[in-house]
Structure formats: C-alpha cells, structure tokens
Scaffold this motif. Sequence first.
Motif, PDB file in Angstrom:
ATOM      1  N   ASP A  89       0.854  -1.182   0.000  1.00  0.00           N
ATOM      2  CA  ASP A  89       0.000   0.000   0.000  1.00  0.00           C
ATOM      3  C   ASP A  89       0.892   1.233   0.000  1.00  0.00           C
ATOM      4  OD1 ASP A  89       0.839   0.257   2.744  1.00  0.00           O
ATOM      5  OD2 ASP A  89      -0.744  -1.158   3.270  1.00  0.00           O
ATOM      6  N   GLY A  90       0.304   2.396  -0.099  1.00  0.00           N
ATOM      7  CA  GLY A  90       1.066   3.634  -0.195  1.00  0.00           C
ATOM      8  C   GLY A  90       1.463   4.193   1.159  1.00  0.00           C
ATOM      9  N   LEU A  91       2.182   5.307   1.125  1.00  0.00           N
ATOM     10  CA  LEU A  91       2.603   5.960   2.355  1.00  0.00           C
ATOM     11  C   LEU A  91       1.411   6.357   3.228  1.00  0.00           C
ATOM     12  CD1 LEU A  91       5.488   8.351   1.203  1.00  0.00           C
ATOM     13  CD2 LEU A  91       5.698   6.400   2.756  1.00  0.00           C
ATOM     14  N   CYS A  92       0.315   6.712   2.586  1.00  0.00           N
ATOM     15  CA  CYS A  92      -0.857   7.181   3.334  1.00  0.00           C
ATOM     16  C   CYS A  92      -1.814   6.052   3.698  1.00  0.00           C
ATOM     17  CB  CYS A  92      -1.588   8.253   2.523  1.00  0.00           C
ATOM     18  SG  CYS A  92      -0.604   9.747   2.248  1.00  0.00           S
ATOM     19  N   GLY A  93      -1.341   4.810   3.578  1.00  0.00           N
ATOM     20  CA  GLY A  93      -2.191   3.681   3.957  1.00  0.00           C
ATOM     21  C   GLY A  93      -2.025   3.294   5.414  1.00  0.00           C
ATOM     22  N   CYS A 105       0.388   3.487  16.161  1.00  0.00           N
ATOM     23  CA  CYS A 105       0.668   4.213  17.408  1.00  0.00           C
ATOM     24  C   CYS A 105       2.167   4.339  17.630  1.00  0.00           C
ATOM     25  CB  CYS A 105       0.016   3.478  18.579  1.00  0.00           C
ATOM     26  SG  CYS A 105      -1.796   3.472  18.542  1.00  0.00           S
ATOM     27  N   CYS A 106       2.893   3.260  17.371  1.00  0.00           N
ATOM     28  CA  CYS A 106       4.339   3.286  17.553  1.00  0.00           C
ATOM     29  C   CYS A 106       5.001   4.225  16.543  1.00  0.00           C
ATOM     30  CB  CYS A 106       4.897   1.870  17.424  1.00  0.00           C
ATOM     31  SG  CYS A 106       6.586   1.676  18.032  1.00  0.00           S
ATOM     32  N   ALA A 107       4.494   4.225  15.302  1.00  0.00           N
ATOM     33  CA  ALA A 107       5.064   5.075  14.259  1.00  0.00           C
ATOM     34  C   ALA A 107       4.910   6.554  14.605  1.00  0.00           C
ATOM     35  CB  ALA A 107       4.403   4.780  12.909  1.00  0.00           C
ATOM     36  N   CYS A 228       8.813  12.398   5.410  1.00  0.00           N
ATOM     37  CA  CYS A 228       7.656  11.595   5.837  1.00  0.00           C
ATOM     38  C   CYS A 228       8.125  10.447   6.733  1.00  0.00           C
ATOM     39  CB  CYS A 228       6.895  11.043   4.635  1.00  0.00           C
ATOM     40  SG  CYS A 228       6.395  12.283   3.424  1.00  0.00           S
ATOM     41  N   THR A 229       8.873  10.776   7.766  1.00  0.00           N
ATOM     42  CA  THR A 229       9.502   9.747   8.607  1.00  0.00           C
ATOM     43  C   THR A 229       8.485   8.770   9.184  1.00  0.00           C
ATOM     44  OG1 THR A 229      11.242  11.328   9.198  1.00  0.00           O
ATOM     45  CG2 THR A 229      11.011   9.361  10.575  1.00  0.00           C
ATOM     46  N   CYS A 230       7.468   9.272   9.838  1.00  0.00           N
ATOM     47  CA  CYS A 230       6.479   8.401  10.480  1.00  0.00           C
ATOM     48  C   CYS A 230       5.741   7.542   9.465  1.00  0.00           C
ATOM     49  CB  CYS A 230       5.491   9.234  11.284  1.00  0.00           C
ATOM     50  SG  CYS A 230       6.233  10.154  12.656  1.00  0.00           S
ATOM     51  N   LEU A 231       5.316   8.140   8.360  1.00  0.00           N
ATOM     52  CA  LEU A 231       4.591   7.393   7.328  1.00  0.00           C
ATOM     53  C   LEU A 231       5.483   6.337   6.689  1.00  0.00           C
ATOM     54  CD1 LEU A 231       2.647  10.294   5.545  1.00  0.00           C
ATOM     55  CD2 LEU A 231       1.756   8.635   7.181  1.00  0.00           C
ATOM     56  N   THR A 232       6.759   6.672   6.497  1.00  0.00           N
ATOM     57  CA  THR A 232       7.696   5.731   5.873  1.00  0.00           C
ATOM     58  C   THR A 232       7.925   4.512   6.768  1.00  0.00           C
ATOM     59  OG1 THR A 232       8.812   7.491   4.649  1.00  0.00           O
ATOM     60  CG2 THR A 232      10.036   5.444   4.983  1.00  0.00           C
ATOM     61  N   VAL A 233       8.146   4.760   8.060  1.00  0.00           N
ATOM     62  CA  VAL A 233       8.359   3.642   8.986  1.00  0.00           C
ATOM     63  C   VAL A 233       7.122   2.747   9.038  1.00  0.00           C
ATOM     64  CG1 VAL A 233       8.821   3.012  11.375  1.00  0.00           C
ATOM     65  CG2 VAL A 233      10.010   4.936  10.368  1.00  0.00           C
ATOM     66  N   ALA A 234       5.946   3.362   9.080  1.00  0.00           N
ATOM     67  CA  ALA A 234       4.711   2.587   9.135  1.00  0.00           C
ATOM     68  C   ALA A 234       4.535   1.745   7.867  1.00  0.00           C
ATOM     69  CB  ALA A 234       3.513   3.522   9.318  1.00  0.00           C
ATOM     70  N   GLN A 235       4.864   2.301   6.706  1.00  0.00           N
ATOM     71  CA  GLN A 235       4.757   1.554   5.454  1.00  0.00           C
ATOM     72  C   GLN A 235       5.708   0.361   5.442  1.00  0.00           C
ATOM     73  OE1 GLN A 235       6.376   3.293   1.846  1.00  0.00           O
ATOM     74  NE2 GLN A 235       4.618   2.586   0.646  1.00  0.00           N
ATOM     75  N   LEU A 236       6.930   0.567   5.921  1.00  0.00           N
ATOM     76  CA  LEU A 236       7.902  -0.526   5.967  1.00  0.00           C
ATOM     77  C   LEU A 236       7.437  -1.623   6.926  1.00  0.00           C
ATOM     78  CD1 LEU A 236      11.265   1.485   6.022  1.00  0.00           C
ATOM     79  CD2 LEU A 236      10.150   0.391   4.065  1.00  0.00           C
TER      80      LEU A 236
END
Length: 265
Positions: A89-93, A105-107, A228-236
């Motif tokens: 999914d994308g960064l905004c998923g 929550c962790c991200a 987009c640090t938080c979004l990037t970590v969550a996507q990974l």
Amino acid sequence: MSSKYGAVPSASAVVTGDIIVEVEAPATLSAGYKFDAIYDGQTFSVTVPPAGVTKGQRIAVPFRPLILTAEATPINSGNNMSLLGQWKDGLCGCCKFGCCHAHLCCAWCCPVALMGQVLTRMKMSWLGNAAVETEYRSTFRKTLYVIIVYFVLGLIFATPSPELTKINGAYVDVSPTAPTWKIIVNNVLNLSFGLYTLIVLTKLRAAVRERYSIHGSCCGDCCCSLWCTCLTVAQLARQTADYDVQRAKCCTDTGLEPLPPVLTV
C-alpha cells in the motif's frame, strides 16, 4: 516484478504419500494433545498417541510432504498479498488496520523504535547494515538504548524555552540566557539523532525495496525518510509483516506477537 507474461509465479502445494518420521516429545503430554514439528523444512501437526508421551520420548508419526508447483498469479489480482515489484500500500495507507493499531501508534509516538523492530525483521543491525543472527537479535534493544540516551542527554542539556512578555507594547523574550556551550551541545545532540534516523531509515527502505524487488532510488528513499519519517516507517512495517495473520505488538523485538515454539524433528 512483472515478466513478459504479465504475471508473477506463485507456488501451490501438491500432496504426496505419507512417510514415517520420528519426533522427540518436547514435554510430558497426554493422549490427543497436538503440537507442531518441522521435518525437511515443512511444518506439520503431531497428535500424541493414546498412551501419552513423556518428555524426550521419541514416537513414530506419519508425515505427508508437500511438493511446490508454480502457477501464474496476475499482477492486478486484487488480493492483499505482497507481490514482488510493488508496495502492499502507499505511504498514506497507515490507517489500513485502524487508527489505534499498534504499528501506527508506535510510528507516531516513537518512529525510531518501530524502525528498530523492522530492522530486526530484516536481519539488520542498529546501524542499518546486514547482520548475523547473534547481532540482529539485539538490534531493537540497541535502538532503544539510542532513544533513551538521546532523551536523557536532551533533558540534561536542554535550553530554556522562550518566555514572551509584553513590554511597552512589544513582546520580549525574558527567559534566562543559556550558556553558549550548552546551546552548541543541544544542537549537536539533536542533529546527531536526526542524522542517525535519516541515514538508517534510508538504508532500511533501500533494503526492503531490494528484498521485494520494488523499483526506486536512493534519492527517493532519502526524501521519504526525511520528509515523511512516520509514514515511511509505518509503510515498511506493513510491508514486512502480515498483520492479518500475526498481531502487532509495541514492545517485542520485531513488533509482532511471538509465534508459539515449533519443535524441529
């Protein structure tokens, strides 16, 4: 990664005849109890015989091997599986599993901690390099040490917050002036932690792209990690785990609920 046929090969199992293998009982178990074992890289279920077993006792059980055959699965099949060559999914998923999901929550609250968990999944060190098992198993713990040291030193070398007071119609900062050396140390500390996060997260995103054959560039990895640090970590985190199968946890080494122990034959 699509081929000239427009599909990615996936495997399906073909069952062959049973064979008899010996399994060592992991504990003293009563009749009918079931536990998992591994033979030839395949996990199968073992049922304790009517007489029961004692710890260390070896019992003969049937094992039905599976032979994997390949079949084509279209790239645009609408399933939720992670296909080679694309992100799940994308960064905004980030809200895909709900706004209160553990990984989200962790991200948002501590993205570096989630980064350490994904590094562990990818078998990388806390510096973002490939690591042997004895090293990557301590990656999350070392990442937590970095976070703790940063916050403790941040409290020690913190500079006073601005205190604005209106004097003669103008707002003036009346907070105590911090020593120059303290300001320099504080700035170096913040810069060091920021660079650590940026460099390691960029290396981690590049490693994930390589693992899943996802097209991209180091520049793109760096920009995502910076802006987009938080979004990037969550996507990974979503890319390297199947949260529909394994629950997310905030305080485990991998950010996943530990699987039950499996006995190897």
